[in-house]
Enzyme design. Structure first.
Site, PDB file in Angstrom:
ATOM      1  N   LYS A 134      -2.576 -29.601 -11.768  1.00  0.00           N
ATOM      2  CA  LYS A 134      -2.493 -28.432 -12.647  1.00  0.00           C
ATOM      3  C   LYS A 134      -1.685 -28.763 -13.907  1.00  0.00           C
ATOM      4  O   LYS A 134      -0.687 -29.484 -13.836  1.00  0.00           O
ATOM      5  CB  LYS A 134      -1.824 -27.296 -11.859  1.00  0.00           C
ATOM      6  CG  LYS A 134      -1.818 -25.928 -12.507  1.00  0.00           C
ATOM      7  CD  LYS A 134      -1.232 -24.926 -11.521  1.00  0.00           C
ATOM      8  CE  LYS A 134      -1.055 -23.543 -12.122  1.00  0.00           C
ATOM      9  NZ  LYS A 134      -0.456 -22.600 -11.148  1.00  0.00           N
TER      10      LYS A 134
ATOM     11  N   SER B 253      -2.519 -18.345 -10.628  1.00  0.00           N
ATOM     12  CA  SER B 253      -2.650 -19.080 -11.863  1.00  0.00           C
ATOM     13  C   SER B 253      -3.295 -20.454 -11.674  1.00  0.00           C
ATOM     14  O   SER B 253      -3.640 -21.114 -12.649  1.00  0.00           O
ATOM     15  CB  SER B 253      -1.272 -19.253 -12.509  1.00  0.00           C
ATOM     16  OG  SER B 253      -0.406 -20.013 -11.682  1.00  0.00           O
TER      17      SER B 253
ATOM     18  N   SER C  60      -0.156 -17.803  -6.541  1.00  0.00           N
ATOM     19  CA  SER C  60      -0.976 -18.648  -7.408  1.00  0.00           C
ATOM     20  C   SER C  60      -1.694 -19.790  -6.706  1.00  0.00           C
ATOM     21  O   SER C  60      -2.521 -20.465  -7.326  1.00  0.00           O
ATOM     22  CB  SER C  60      -0.124 -19.202  -8.558  1.00  0.00           C
ATOM     23  OG  SER C  60       0.203 -18.182  -9.461  1.00  0.00           O
TER      24      SER C  60
END
Length: 476
Positions: free
Chosen positions: A82, A157, A181
């Site tokens: 990420k 997220s 997330s």
């Protein structure tokens, strides 16, 4: 299996072949990159390709293996990282345009641990601005789409991570979770994950200029999103390897003691005032029956109040965000994210001053209540969201949108506040008017027993199968 289908292999299948020499790291990584180049343009899950570096690393791993080096536990497994975590030589953008040139000087612990285990990073995945939405879009990298279709948000997220791994872009996807997330994208995309408990996975970004707030430190964790529970058991022991840069990491083994007798599971459909959708209700029943069939002792029972713990925790987090993060959001965020934060503050009125300190202290009260309960019931099977996953940009639709997206997710952020592990696993494929979509349930475990949550996820998965077998034919 032909070369063209190697991207479908799970991590444990890749390792089984690379460790025997039937498959090279170069072949496994090359197939994942080809898949990324074929499907990512329509998804925008990976926003920074690491293809050249990945192929060089894969060849180096194969050469070292040929020279006698022992292959690591994740030898040749393609992974994604990420973009809010440091990877040497790449920008840690966090989805913010102002950070597009913030090049990481070193690897974060999770990146180092994965690579030390023999994994190969093929790309970096999208996140919303400041990694603080349950949807994934930002002005710098654009919107990520759900591989099931554009009627469903990819979650956030770690939305890029969830979309990527389910689309076949790598077998493992790194993500993180301060309020859901990892689990939001798992639920949106039909993937499997476990939010580790506090202290389990070492965390730190070498590029950061200041320490994060205390609640951000105690609620946020690093983890992985996968297509199968077996891949969590394979990969998490490498992810939790100690790193001295995290002084609060707890160096415990992945597997704990085997419990005596059948494991007791507290089963609840509590939604705290939200309507329970029939598809979520059916998914919970399927998960309950799967665990019972697997030998778990499942009892429908009232748990300690997740709503009170969750809302208190998120209001406390909003108090910390107001003090420490709000100026950056206002200075560097888009108008969209600034508007969303204003609604966050209305949905979760921030605690300030003495009251914030009191509510932070109350965290121990909630954690103690749950610890006592989990001493009797080591696992809790519950909803994750009371409704099927929401549409893209639902959180931009004012108070009602944020109330559906985050307000309803108390089973998610309550566990972050208390530092408890929680897995997410699909238990049903719903055929809804907008199109098919997976329905995930949550399994909370007692502290330090992520392995038990993953075992239960595997039992549910064994009954209903993996969602990728339904998804990939739809993608073509």
């Amino acid at each position: 299996m032909t070369e063209a289908r190697l991207w479908q292999l799970d991590a444990h299948e890749i390792v089984a072949r690379t460790r025997t020499g039937d498959l090279s790291a170069e072949q496994a990584v090359g197939a994942a990159i080809e898949r990324m180049e074929a499907v990512n343009p329509a998804l925008n899950a990976v926003v920074q390709s690491c293809a050249d570096q990945a192929m060089d690393r894969a060849r180096a791993l194969d050469k070292a293996r040929a020279d006698g080096a022992e292959p690591g536990p994740l030898f040749g497994v393609p992974v994604t990282i990420k973009v809010n975590v440091d990877q040497t030589g790449f920008a840690t953008t966090n989805g913010v345009s102002a950070l597009k040139d913030m090049i990481a000087p070193d690897d974060a612990p999770v990146v180092r641990n994965l690579q030390d285990a023999g994994a190969v990073v093929i790309g970096r995945t999208n996140t919303p601005e400041f990694s603080f939405r349950a949807d994934t879009d930002n002005p710098l990298h654009g919107r990520t789409h759900n591989p099931w279709g554009r009627h469903i948000s990819p979650g956030g997220s770690s939305g890029g991570a969830g979309a990527a791994v389910m689309a076949g872009i790598g077998a493992l996807a790194h993500g993180n979770d301060i309020g859901g997330s990892l689990r939001f994208p798992a639920a949106a995309n039909g993937a499997v994950t476990v939010k580790p408990g506090l202290g389990r996975v070492p965390a730190w970004n070498p590029s950061q200029k200041a320490e994060r707030g205390m609640l951000a430190q105690s609620m946020s964790v690093q983890g992985l999103i996968t297509r199968s529970a077996a891949d969590l058991h394979l990969s998490m022991p490498s992810l939790i390897a100690a790193d001295p840069r995290d002084p609060f990491h707890v160096p415990l083994p992945w597997r704990g003691e085997t419990p005596e007798g059948p494991v007791r599971v507290a089963f609840t459909k509590a939604t705290y005032g939200y309507d329970l959708h029939p598809e979520v209700d059916a998914a919970l029943d399927t998960a309950r029956d799967a665990l019972a069939d697997a030998g778990y002792q499942v009892e429908e029972i009232e748990t300690p109040d997740a709503f009170d713990a969750g809302r208190t925790g998120y209001r406390a987090l909003m108090g910390e965000v107001w003090a420490l993060m709000k100026p950056d959001v206002e200075a560097y965020g888009s108008q969209t994210v600034r508007d969303i934060f204003e609604v966050y503050f209305a949905e979760f009125p921030p605690y300030h001053g003495t009251e914030l300190l009191q509510m932070m202290a109350k965290r121990s009260h909630y954690a103690r209540e749950w610890s006592l309960f989990l001493d009797r019931y080591p696992l809790v099977l519950s909803p994750f969201l009371p409704q099927p996953f929401f549409k893209p940009d639902r959180d931009t639709e004012g108070a009602e949108g944020v109330h559906e997206v985050l307000g309803a997710a108390v089973w998610s952020y309550a566990m972050n506040y208390m530092g408890l592990p929680a897995a997410s696993v699909p238990a049903r494929l719903a055929l809804l008017p907008g199109g098919p979509q997976p329905i995930n349930v949550q399994i909370t475990a007692r502290r330090w027993r992520e392995d038990m949550a993953v075992d239960a996820a595997a039992a549910i998965e064994a009954r209903i199968g993996r969602m990728c077998t339904h998804l990939w034919p739809l993608m073509g």
